[in-house]
Motif scaffolding. Structure first.
Motif, PDB file in Angstrom:
ATOM      1  N   THR A  31      15.218   6.541  22.105  1.00 56.38           N
ATOM      2  CA  THR A  31      16.577   5.991  22.198  1.00 56.38           C
ATOM      3  C   THR A  31      16.617   4.541  21.732  1.00 56.38           C
ATOM      4  O   THR A  31      17.500   4.141  20.962  1.00 56.38           O
ATOM      5  N   ALA A  32      15.657   3.740  22.204  1.00 52.75           N
ATOM      6  CA  ALA A  32      15.623   2.319  21.839  1.00 52.75           C
ATOM      7  C   ALA A  32      15.373   2.122  20.349  1.00 52.75           C
ATOM      8  O   ALA A  32      15.884   1.163  19.747  1.00 52.75           O
ATOM      9  N   PHE A  33      14.610   3.024  19.747  1.00 49.37           N
ATOM     10  CA  PHE A  33      14.299   2.906  18.321  1.00 49.37           C
ATOM     11  C   PHE A  33      15.561   2.959  17.467  1.00 49.37           C
ATOM     12  O   PHE A  33      15.660   2.273  16.436  1.00 49.37           O
ATOM     13  N   GLU A  34      16.553   3.750  17.887  1.00 45.06           N
ATOM     14  CA  GLU A  34      17.789   3.872  17.109  1.00 45.06           C
ATOM     15  C   GLU A  34      18.479   2.527  16.936  1.00 45.06           C
ATOM     16  O   GLU A  34      19.127   2.269  15.913  1.00 45.06           O
ATOM     17  N   THR A  35      18.323   1.672  17.935  1.00 39.95           N
ATOM     18  CA  THR A  35      18.949   0.349  17.870  1.00 39.95           C
ATOM     19  C   THR A  35      17.996  -0.707  17.317  1.00 39.95           C
ATOM     20  O   THR A  35      18.372  -1.522  16.478  1.00 39.95           O
ATOM     21  N   TRP A  36      16.756  -0.687  17.794  1.00 40.43           N
ATOM     22  CA  TRP A  36      15.784  -1.727  17.439  1.00 40.43           C
ATOM     23  C   TRP A  36      15.506  -1.746  15.943  1.00 40.43           C
ATOM     24  O   TRP A  36      15.384  -2.812  15.345  1.00 40.43           O
ATOM     25  N   ARG A  37      15.429  -0.585  15.308  1.00 38.54           N
ATOM     26  CA  ARG A  37      15.123  -0.548  13.879  1.00 38.54           C
ATOM     27  C   ARG A  37      16.242  -1.157  13.042  1.00 38.54           C
ATOM     28  O   ARG A  37      16.023  -1.567  11.895  1.00 38.54           O
TER      29      ARG A  37
END
Length: 479
Positions: free
Chosen positions: A56-62
């Protein structure tokens, strides 16, 4: 360095929350043998929860800009340096590294965060000439995805930041499993990440006494796109095989058996000083410390005597004492291996110039052996202890053959003032890292990694960043 009482956080970081578990496991001081903390014992449930949070966090962090990631990492870097004394004391307490040496490790660890904060802004793409007037060709670099990292106990700060720094800079999210012997430093680093403003799920820390069960979940989930591991060659091979089912990207920094070649033209005093620094730091418990000291025959006796004198003068004691130079080994298993190597060498004819004995608790006296032969265990197995075997050689060719006579290829060292010899030998040594008149070559901006059964992939410098990126080709039709 002033020593103060530390209150340890003993929970795991899952998502953005500190999580306790029904079970816990003890972290023991190698010096006193006493439990210094009871840490959350994560299992399959926490592993699955962490994966969901990382995805989930990867969708934003990237999608954050390189400048945003860099600014956050610089804040983290500043906090690590602010708390360097506490971190150094934590390292000394949980794995026995002398506190003055541990302080150097913390600063080394911080340097990776600083370096990769800057490198985040240097992830460049390329344009490629097209043979067609109506096409434009581009290659861009993007983060590989959520990462699972496994770090060893001997550098509980530096091995963490050397992996996490480039991953975060690239735009990946990271799930860390620190070694069960030394998880407290990793927890503290995660606290500082959150204090810096790190978003939930971008960095998570799962402590566990059962790494096999937790790792099994990570390796089976195809959404974990990369595994980075530092540890034994045996475990590295297992993880590499497990990664095949989901075709994860893999970085392996594995075992070593570093030679140190001292040629007859060496500055004898400096060469002894350098071998001591390379061999005896962290009580010999580093993957790049020398395990075999090859000395040219004409200077071997003088060198060995000076090395033994220097080793005997090292101060052994409480790792929290700033004057201590040699602390305890990390656990009983490590001590038994050192004892077995020395006993085997003695039984086969090696002479002990100094040390050669356990001195109580998990301590082993700094040791220098001569009369060492190829059939001794210490010549084929990584000792991971404060024992320096000295072997003589006559010619350059003989030294190179002996140094390369191992399945490992992480680090190698040589001391010479002959420029031509330096170039010849450095080029022919089958190792990923060469210290030429340099006993401690590792630095944040340079590549770190091995060949042969010491693994593959590189950490440090722009090479380390590439391990967390993939290349995407974009062909644009201009209409």
């Amino acid at each position: 360095m002033s020593i103060k009482e530390i209150t340890f956080n003993t929970k795991a970081l899952v998502g953005g929350e500190w999580v306790g578990t029904a079970r816990s496991f003890a972290v023991y001081s190698p010096y006193s043998g006493e439990a210094i903390a009871q840490v959350a014992d994560c299992g399959e449930a926490e592993a699955r929860r962490a994966i969901e949070a990382a995805v989930t966090a990867f969708e934003t962090w990237r999608d954050t800009t390189a400048y945003e990631r860099a600014a956050l990492m610089k804040k983290w870097h500043a906090l690590i340096l602010r708390d360097e004394q506490t971190l150094a004391q934590t390292i000394a307490m949980e794995m026995g590294k002398p506190v003055s040496e541990a302080l150097g490790e913390v600063r080394y660890a911080a340097s990776f965060v600083e370096w990769y904060a800057e490198e985040a802004k240097r992830i460049y793409g390329e344009t490629v000439p097209s043979q067609f007037a109506h096409k434009r060709l581009f290659a861009i670099k993007q983060p590989v995805g959520p990462v699972y990292g496994v770090t060893p106990w001997n550098f509980p700060a530096a091995m963490v930041t050397r992996k996490i720094g480039p991953a975060l800079a690239a735009g990946c999210t990271f799930i860390l499993k620190p070694a069960e012997q030394s998880p407290l430093t990793a927890i503290k680093l995660a606290e500082l990440w959150l204090e810096a403003g790190g978003p939930p799920g971008v960095l998570q820390v799962l402590t566990t006494s059962d790494p096999v069960a937790l790792t099994r979940v990570m390796m089976a989930d195809e959404r974990i796109r990369k595994i980075t591991f530092t540890g034994s060659t045996e475990v590295g091979k297992i993880l590499t095989r497990q990664s095949a089912d989901t075709l994860k990207r893999v970085s392996m920094e594995l075992g070593g058996h570093a030679p140190y070649l001292v040629f007859e033209d060496a500055d004898l005093e400096q060469a002894v000083k350098d071998v001591v620094a390379c061999k005896f730091r962290n009580a010999g418990q580093t993957c790049v410390c020398t395990n075999r000291v090859y000395v040219q025959q004409s200077i071997a006796e003088a060198f060995s005597q000076k090395l033994a004198q220097a080793a005997a003068g090292l101060k052994v004691g409480d790792p929290l004492d700033p004057s201590t130079q040699i602390g305890p080994l990390v656990d009983a298993q490590g001590l038994e291996k050192v004892k077995a190597h020395v006993e085997d060498a003695r039984a086969k004819g090696a002479a002990v110039l100094t040390g050669g004995e356990a001195t109580g608790g998990l301590f082993y006296a700094p040791t220098v052996l001569t009369g060492v032969r190829e059939d001794m265990r210490i010549m084929s197995e990584e000792t991971f202890g404060p024992v320096a075997p000295v072997i003589t050689f006559k010619t350059e060719e003989e030294a190179i053959r002996a140094a390369n006579n191992t399945p490992y290829g992480l680090a190698a060292y040589l001391w010479t003032r002959d420029l031509s010899r330096a170039i010849r030998v450095a080029e022919r040594l089958e190792y990923g890292i060469i210290g030429l008149n340099d006993a401690v070559p590792s630095t944040a901006q340079a590549p770190f990694g091995g060949v042969k059964q010491s693994g593959f992939g590189r950490e440090g410098g722009h090479w380390g960043l590439e391990e967390y990126l993939y290349v995407k080709y974009v062909s644009v039709g201009v209409v």
